[in-house]
Scaffold this motif. Structure first.
Motif, PDB file in Angstrom:
ATOM      1  N   HIS A 271       0.876  -1.167   0.000  1.00  0.00           N
ATOM      2  CA  HIS A 271       0.000   0.000   0.000  1.00  0.00           C
ATOM      3  C   HIS A 271       0.917   1.222   0.000  1.00  0.00           C
ATOM      4  O   HIS A 271       2.140   1.089   0.080  1.00  0.00           O
TER       5      HIS A 271
ATOM      6  N   CYS B 270      -4.717   5.810  -0.444  1.00  0.00           N
ATOM      7  CA  CYS B 270      -3.764   4.739  -0.717  1.00  0.00           C
ATOM      8  C   CYS B 270      -3.290   4.968  -2.145  1.00  0.00           C
ATOM      9  O   CYS B 270      -4.091   5.088  -3.062  1.00  0.00           O
TER      10      CYS B 270
ATOM     11  N   GLU C 231      -1.064   3.037  -3.895  1.00  0.00           N
ATOM     12  CA  GLU C 231      -0.447   1.871  -4.533  1.00  0.00           C
ATOM     13  C   GLU C 231      -1.573   0.889  -4.811  1.00  0.00           C
ATOM     14  O   GLU C 231      -2.302   0.513  -3.888  1.00  0.00           O
ATOM     15  N   TYR C 232      -1.729   0.485  -6.075  1.00  0.00           N
ATOM     16  CA  TYR C 232      -2.855  -0.382  -6.416  1.00  0.00           C
ATOM     17  C   TYR C 232      -2.777  -1.680  -5.617  1.00  0.00           C
ATOM     18  O   TYR C 232      -1.812  -2.421  -5.732  1.00  0.00           O
ATOM     19  N   CYS C 233      -3.813  -1.916  -4.777  1.00  0.00           N
ATOM     20  CA  CYS C 233      -3.739  -3.034  -3.844  1.00  0.00           C
ATOM     21  C   CYS C 233      -4.938  -3.954  -3.960  1.00  0.00           C
ATOM     22  O   CYS C 233      -5.218  -4.721  -3.059  1.00  0.00           O
TER      23      CYS C 233
ATOM     24  N   HIS D 114      -9.161  -0.844  -3.724  1.00  0.00           N
ATOM     25  CA  HIS D 114      -8.058   0.118  -3.555  1.00  0.00           C
ATOM     26  C   HIS D 114      -8.571   1.558  -3.506  1.00  0.00           C
ATOM     27  O   HIS D 114      -8.166   2.349  -2.661  1.00  0.00           O
TER      28      HIS D 114
ATOM     29  N   MET E 161      -9.866   2.837  -0.261  1.00  0.00           N
ATOM     30  CA  MET E 161      -8.983   2.777   0.894  1.00  0.00           C
ATOM     31  C   MET E 161      -8.592   4.206   1.293  1.00  0.00           C
ATOM     32  O   MET E 161      -7.508   4.682   1.005  1.00  0.00           O
TER      33      MET E 161
HETATM   34 CU1  CUA Z   1      -4.098  -0.030  -0.307  1.00  0.00          CU
HETATM   35 CU2  CUA Z   1      -4.314   0.717  -2.556  1.00  0.00          CU
END
Ligand code: CUA
Length: 306
Positions: A135, A170, A172-174, A178, A181
């Motif tokens: 993340h 967030c 960062e692609y999670c 995502h 988030m």
């Molecule tokens: Cu955690 Cu995108």
């Protein structure tokens, strides 16, 4: 000129505007030169192409100038970045847990919240922790962003300089949720912050232990308690209901009892409810105790269908 929401805004913005400014000068200059050459060396005016000879002075010129420009950009970038890596000793430590797909913030006295609450004009150090995937904690107004990497103890810090509420994203692609988030930083006056920090958690007192646990463990990021369907099935009306699950690709009807809920926490992918994706939920064995699972089940029991 600068918003100064944090002590980093000025340094980052100066570097940004210098780079944007240089880029704009080149965009306009190169475009103008292109148009000029297209007209001047058009075939009608200039039917025969001629080779150009070396030009030593010109070569020196176009080597030295870009080098100076790039070094200048580096210098301002470095000046803006360096203070972010020097964490003041008196910074307030906050443990940040980033989990698919929510944030939680825990303070030295054990207090925790899904919002980041900080006092104005005091350095705050964030210790970043992720139990699942990559993340990135991003607070645009403060000009800070740092990856939250499983297995790596990353830290970041900032000093908020203006009371108010700012977005946390967030970056960062999670996975599936995502973009949901999200959280907020609330910057309070020193007095208000102390009041919040030292206050007994009345909300937590009213909540069942299982409900607190569910928030801490971020279960509610994927499982609703009101019947709505998120990434996973809702907890509402779950206890004692009939559930169709897939076990090794085969459909099976079971009753959602204590054993089933426990198994779903410790080995979530062995019995996945029909219609939900496999392999999304992390395995919680070793992260949650037997007692906590019991608290959890007690809470789920209270979430009855209307
Ligand atoms: Cu955690 Cu995108």
């Amino acid at each position: 000129m600068f918003s100064n929401a944090s002590s980093f805004v000025e340094g980052v913005d100066i570097a940004f505007f210098i780079i944007i400014g240089i880029s704009l000068v080149f965009l306009v200059g190169i475009t103008a030169a292109m148009i000029y050459f297209v007209i001047k060396y058009n075939k009608k005016r200039h039917p025969k192409a001629e080779p150009t000879k070396d030009n030593f002075q010109l070569e020196i010129f176009w080597t030295v100038i870009p080098t100076l420009l790039v070094l200048g950009m580096f210098y301002y970038g470095w000046v803006g970045y360096r203070p972010m890596r020097i964490i003041p000793k008196n910074a307030i430590p906050v443990k940040v847990t980033a989990k698919m797909w929510s944030w939680s913030f825990e303070y030295e006295n054990g207090k925790w919240d899904s919002l980041l609450i900080v006092p104005v004009n005091k350095p705050v150090k964030l210790e970043l922790f992720s139990p699942d995937v990559l993340h990135s904690l991003y607070i645009p107004a403060f000009r800070v962003k740092e990856d939250v990497v499983p297995g790596i103890a990353n830290v970041m810090w900032f000093k908020a300089q203006k009371e108010g509420t700012y977005n946390i994203l967030c970056a960062e692609y999670c996975g599936q949720r995502h973009s949901y988030m999200l959280s907020k930083v609330k910057v309070l006056s020193q007095k208000e912050y102390e009041k919040w920090y030292n206050a007994k958690d009345t909300l937590a007192e009213k909540m069942m232990p299982g409900e607190i646990l569910m928030k801490k463990q971020a279960c509610i990021a994927c499982h609703s308690t009101d019947g709505s369907k998120l990434v996973g099935p809702s907890f509402k009306g779950l206890y004692g209901s009939k559930v169709t699950v897939l076990v090794n690709g085969e459909k099976k009807e079971i009753i959602a009892d204590d054993e089933y809920i426990k198994n779903s926490i410790l080995d979530p992918n062995s019995e996945v409810v029909e219609g939900f994706p496999q392999g999304i939920m992390t395995n919680y064995s070793g992260q949650i105790s037997e007692d906590e699972i019991k608290q959890f089940i007690e809470y789920i029991k209270t979430l009855k269908d209307d």
